[in-house]
Enzyme design. Sequence first.
Site, PDB file in Angstrom:
ATOM      1  CG  HIS A   1      -2.044  -0.913   1.211  1.00  0.00           C
ATOM      2  ND1 HIS A   1      -3.139  -0.726   0.399  1.00  0.00           N
ATOM      3  CD2 HIS A   1      -2.284  -2.053   1.909  1.00  0.00           C
ATOM      4  CE1 HIS A   1      -4.006  -1.705   0.604  1.00  0.00           C
ATOM      5  NE2 HIS A   1      -3.504  -2.532   1.505  1.00  0.00           N
TER       6      HIS A   1
ATOM      7  CB  CYS B   1      -1.535   3.587  -5.369  1.00  0.00           C
ATOM      8  SG  CYS B   1      -2.766   2.284  -5.388  1.00  0.00           S
TER       9      CYS B   1
END
Length: 284
Positions: free
Chosen positions: A170, A266
């Site tokens: 993440h 991301c």
Amino acid sequence: MKKRIKSMTSAAILTVCLGLSAWSGWELISMCRDYGRVEEDLEKIRQLSSTLEENGAEKEEQPGWNSGQNGSHAGKAQPSEGESGQENEKDASRSLRLARCLKSLEANSDTVGWISIEGTAVEYPVMQTPEEPDFYLNHGFDRQPSAGGMIFMDADCRPNGGNNSILYGHHMKNGTMFAQLEQYRSEEFYEEHKEILFDTLEETSCYQVFSVFCLSASEAEELSKYLLAETEDDFKAVIELAERKNIHDTQNVPGWPERLLTLVTCEYTRKDGRLFILAGEKTG
């Protein structure tokens, strides 16, 4: 293989990006609570690692320890005193790193390795659950639900012997997991943090970053077709894209059949963006 990587690069990470962008009302309260859980989980991991560093790791006969690469000097000329000291230091470091992997395995049988980037917060066990590929997308080291998840390896990768180890994490707003990978956009950070240590339960390895690039969701899906680099053609396709898309000047480009390490998270400069850090294994 294609189905698995597409799942991560197109669906799961998209969910993460959208989820971590929700910062209002109940979502904010819930996120703060989840971050507390993340910190509790990470503190257990830090204690696991620091205990070994404080006490020192006892060198054990692990797979790979009898090979010349991992410290055996059988059949070789005796090194000088200086060289011997350096080799002993390397052996001690490898021993500590392997012991840390094994300690993590004792605490959680899903452990397949450990990733470290000196000077950053990236210092985590690496998990893999082939039967439930995305489990650690939203579960912590203690296997309980967690917004931070864990660093985990693509289900189709082989922890030892694969051509490309693909790790997902993440981009956490509190700076944990793979959040600091964003700093590889900076030339200074890139130059100062080129080495990535990735250790498995059988060996220790050092990789050198050679490419940093961002892709859209559709571009990432196209890359997923050959990202495992299982064949020479696929390997060359990965390298070609990495050179063409690289944010920085490309140096130390790996050649077939050198092993690759790929970190994915991301990025928020574009809609549904993905950030890729590619590194090649250093030898010698």
